[in-house]
Write a protein that holds these residues in place. Structure first.
Motif, PDB file in Angstrom:
ATOM      1  N   ALA A   1       9.528   5.238 -15.239  1.00  0.00           N
ATOM      2  CA  ALA A   1       8.595   4.663 -14.266  1.00  0.00           C
ATOM      3  C   ALA A   1       8.602   3.139 -14.329  1.00  0.00           C
ATOM      4  O   ALA A   1       8.593   2.460 -13.296  1.00  0.00           O
ATOM      5  N   ALA A   2       8.621   2.605 -15.551  1.00  0.00           N
ATOM      6  CA  ALA A   2       8.650   1.148 -15.700  1.00  0.00           C
ATOM      7  C   ALA A   2       9.924   0.563 -15.102  1.00  0.00           C
ATOM      8  O   ALA A   2       9.896  -0.473 -14.426  1.00  0.00           O
ATOM      9  N   LEU A   3      11.055   1.221 -15.342  1.00  0.00           N
ATOM     10  CA  LEU A   3      12.327   0.733 -14.791  1.00  0.00           C
ATOM     11  C   LEU A   3      12.355   0.836 -13.270  1.00  0.00           C
ATOM     12  O   LEU A   3      12.922  -0.030 -12.597  1.00  0.00           O
ATOM     13  N   GLY A   4      11.750   1.868 -12.731  1.00  0.00           N
ATOM     14  CA  GLY A   4      11.654   1.979 -11.276  1.00  0.00           C
ATOM     15  C   GLY A   4      10.862   0.830 -10.677  1.00  0.00           C
ATOM     16  O   GLY A   4      11.247   0.236  -9.667  1.00  0.00           O
ATOM     17  N   THR A   5       9.761   0.483 -11.312  1.00  0.00           N
ATOM     18  CA  THR A   5       8.954  -0.651 -10.852  1.00  0.00           C
ATOM     19  C   THR A   5       9.732  -1.951 -11.015  1.00  0.00           C
ATOM     20  O   THR A   5       9.704  -2.823 -10.134  1.00  0.00           O
ATOM     21  N   ALA A   6      10.443  -2.079 -12.130  1.00  0.00           N
ATOM     22  CA  ALA A   6      11.246  -3.285 -12.365  1.00  0.00           C
ATOM     23  C   ALA A   6      12.358  -3.414 -11.324  1.00  0.00           C
ATOM     24  O   ALA A   6      12.637  -4.515 -10.842  1.00  0.00           O
TER      25      ALA A   6
ATOM     26  N   GLY B   1      14.480  -5.944  -6.468  1.00  0.00           N
ATOM     27  CA  GLY B   1      14.857  -5.788  -5.064  1.00  0.00           C
ATOM     28  C   GLY B   1      14.073  -6.704  -4.134  1.00  0.00           C
ATOM     29  O   GLY B   1      14.505  -7.000  -3.025  1.00  0.00           O
ATOM     30  N   ASN B   2      12.918  -7.152  -4.603  1.00  0.00           N
ATOM     31  CA  ASN B   2      12.097  -8.083  -3.840  1.00  0.00           C
ATOM     32  C   ASN B   2      12.331  -9.528  -4.268  1.00  0.00           C
ATOM     33  O   ASN B   2      11.544 -10.422  -3.970  1.00  0.00           O
ATOM     34  N   GLY B   3      13.432  -9.759  -5.001  1.00  0.00           N
ATOM     35  CA  GLY B   3      13.813 -11.111  -5.386  1.00  0.00           C
ATOM     36  C   GLY B   3      13.083 -11.652  -6.601  1.00  0.00           C
ATOM     37  O   GLY B   3      13.187 -12.839  -6.904  1.00  0.00           O
ATOM     38  N   MET B   4      12.359 -10.793  -7.294  1.00  0.00           N
ATOM     39  CA  MET B   4      11.634 -11.241  -8.479  1.00  0.00           C
ATOM     40  C   MET B   4      12.560 -11.263  -9.691  1.00  0.00           C
ATOM     41  O   MET B   4      13.510 -10.494  -9.762  1.00  0.00           O
ATOM     42  N   ARG B   5      12.266 -12.141 -10.630  1.00  0.00           N
ATOM     43  CA  ARG B   5      13.024 -12.240 -11.875  1.00  0.00           C
ATOM     44  C   ARG B   5      12.389 -11.309 -12.902  1.00  0.00           C
ATOM     45  O   ARG B   5      11.203 -11.423 -13.187  1.00  0.00           O
ATOM     46  N   VAL B   6      13.210 -10.397 -13.450  1.00  0.00           N
ATOM     47  CA  VAL B   6      12.708  -9.333 -14.326  1.00  0.00           C
ATOM     48  C   VAL B   6      13.416  -9.380 -15.675  1.00  0.00           C
ATOM     49  O   VAL B   6      14.637  -9.518 -15.739  1.00  0.00           O
ATOM     50  N   LEU B   7      12.627  -9.222 -16.742  1.00  0.00           N
ATOM     51  CA  LEU B   7      13.159  -9.068 -18.094  1.00  0.00           C
ATOM     52  C   LEU B   7      12.622  -7.768 -18.660  1.00  0.00           C
ATOM     53  O   LEU B   7      11.413  -7.543 -18.660  1.00  0.00           O
TER      54      LEU B   7
ATOM     55  N   ALA C   1      23.354   0.468 -15.416  1.00  0.00           N
ATOM     56  CA  ALA C   1      22.719   0.267 -14.110  1.00  0.00           C
ATOM     57  C   ALA C   1      22.149  -1.148 -14.009  1.00  0.00           C
ATOM     58  O   ALA C   1      22.246  -1.782 -12.948  1.00  0.00           O
ATOM     59  N   ALA C   2      21.570  -1.642 -15.095  1.00  0.00           N
ATOM     60  CA  ALA C   2      20.963  -2.979 -15.084  1.00  0.00           C
ATOM     61  C   ALA C   2      21.983  -4.051 -14.741  1.00  0.00           C
ATOM     62  O   ALA C   2      21.661  -5.024 -14.044  1.00  0.00           O
ATOM     63  N   GLU C   3      23.215  -3.874 -15.204  1.00  0.00           N
ATOM     64  CA  GLU C   3      24.261  -4.866 -14.919  1.00  0.00           C
ATOM     65  C   GLU C   3      24.559  -4.980 -13.431  1.00  0.00           C
ATOM     66  O   GLU C   3      24.991  -6.022 -12.959  1.00  0.00           O
ATOM     67  N   THR C   4      24.318  -3.916 -12.689  1.00  0.00           N
ATOM     68  CA  THR C   4      24.607  -3.932 -11.253  1.00  0.00           C
ATOM     69  C   THR C   4      23.496  -4.583 -10.434  1.00  0.00           C
ATOM     70  O   THR C   4      23.681  -4.819  -9.248  1.00  0.00           O
ATOM     71  N   LEU C   5      22.356  -4.866 -11.051  1.00  0.00           N
ATOM     72  CA  LEU C   5      21.209  -5.387 -10.315  1.00  0.00           C
ATOM     73  C   LEU C   5      21.251  -6.897 -10.123  1.00  0.00           C
ATOM     74  O   LEU C   5      20.422  -7.447  -9.419  1.00  0.00           O
TER      75      LEU C   5
ATOM     76  N   VAL D   1       2.398 -13.482 -13.590  1.00  0.00           N
ATOM     77  CA  VAL D   1       3.369 -12.676 -14.335  1.00  0.00           C
ATOM     78  C   VAL D   1       2.841 -11.256 -14.493  1.00  0.00           C
ATOM     79  O   VAL D   1       1.724 -11.046 -14.969  1.00  0.00           O
ATOM     80  N   HIS D   2       3.663 -10.288 -14.078  1.00  0.00           N
ATOM     81  CA  HIS D   2       3.349  -8.874 -14.278  1.00  0.00           C
ATOM     82  C   HIS D   2       3.940  -8.444 -15.620  1.00  0.00           C
ATOM     83  O   HIS D   2       5.061  -8.833 -15.960  1.00  0.00           O
ATOM     84  N   VAL D   3       3.210  -7.611 -16.366  1.00  0.00           N
ATOM     85  CA  VAL D   3       3.694  -7.096 -17.646  1.00  0.00           C
ATOM     86  C   VAL D   3       3.464  -5.591 -17.671  1.00  0.00           C
ATOM     87  O   VAL D   3       2.373  -5.119 -17.341  1.00  0.00           O
ATOM     88  N   ILE D   4       4.510  -4.854 -18.054  1.00  0.00           N
ATOM     89  CA  ILE D   4       4.413  -3.402 -18.188  1.00  0.00           C
ATOM     90  C   ILE D   4       4.673  -3.037 -19.639  1.00  0.00           C
ATOM     91  O   ILE D   4       5.669  -3.474 -20.224  1.00  0.00           O
ATOM     92  N   LEU D   5       3.789  -2.236 -20.213  1.00  0.00           N
ATOM     93  CA  LEU D   5       3.917  -1.754 -21.591  1.00  0.00           C
ATOM     94  C   LEU D   5       4.147  -0.251 -21.553  1.00  0.00           C
ATOM     95  O   LEU D   5       3.460   0.454 -20.812  1.00  0.00           O
ATOM     96  N   THR D   6       5.113   0.253 -22.342  1.00  0.00           N
ATOM     97  CA  THR D   6       5.366   1.687 -22.355  1.00  0.00           C
ATOM     98  C   THR D   6       5.270   2.251 -23.764  1.00  0.00           C
ATOM     99  O   THR D   6       5.342   1.517 -24.752  1.00  0.00           O
TER     100      THR D   6
END
Length: 178
Positions: A22-27, A32-38, A54-58, A136-141
């Protein structure tokens, strides 16, 4: 209803499958909306997970790093000091990334496990989250999210296992579990 925009703190927790997914889907949506994600994976590291490919293709706005060695010893066994050192290093990188403003979203994958195993203090994490830059958005899993972090979060989703193939003797499947 307050329509103000701000960075959110999200927690994906619970005993069911899908917290990281779920976190990766949100990321991915954010990228896809041009945001920088780590995405920092606190404990993963010894296995090769499909999401790394998959991350390498993004593209350049999406970075994923494995910061651990894989499974850690818990439940009566003393945690290996090297695993603790690696979690502390991962947290330094995560905290710096959150505070830098360089990223629009930072995913702290499996940090709830690291907190639950006593490898990092929940209050240290909460302090950084309270001080994070506004947008800044933060997701914890991870299972068993600490109550202080649940209280601090804007959105908490608990995955509940109803049934799992493993219970029927089916091993982890490429593309599903890793």
């Amino acid at each position: 209803m307050d329509e103000a925009r701000r960075g959110l703190i999200l927690i994906n927790t619970g005993a069911g499958k899908g917290k990281t997914t779920a976190a990766l889907g949100t990321a991915m949506r954010a990228a896809g909306n041009g945001m920088r994600v780590l995405v920092l994976q606190f404990l993963k590291g010894s296995w090769h997970y499909g999401e790394l490919d998959a991350a390498e293709t993004l593209g350049p706005n999406f970075t994923m790093k494995q910061m651990g060695r894989g499974f850690v010893k818990v439940g009566g066994a003393e945690t290996d000091p090297e695993d603790i050192r690696m979690v502390e290093e991962a947290w330094r990188e995560a905290s710096d990334a959150i505070m830098s403003g360089e990223y629009d979203m930072v995913v702290l994958d499996e940090i709830n496990y690291a907190i639950g195993y006593g490898m990092i203090d929940a209050e240290k994490v909460a302090d950084t989250l309270r001080r994070k830059p506004e947008m800044v958005h933060v997701i914890l899993t991870g299972r068993n999210a600490h109550p202080s972090l649940v209280e601090l979060a804007d959105t908490v989703t608990e995955m509940r296992q109803v049934k799992h193939a493993y219970e029927k003797g089916v091993t982890a499947q490429r593309g599903i579990e890793y």
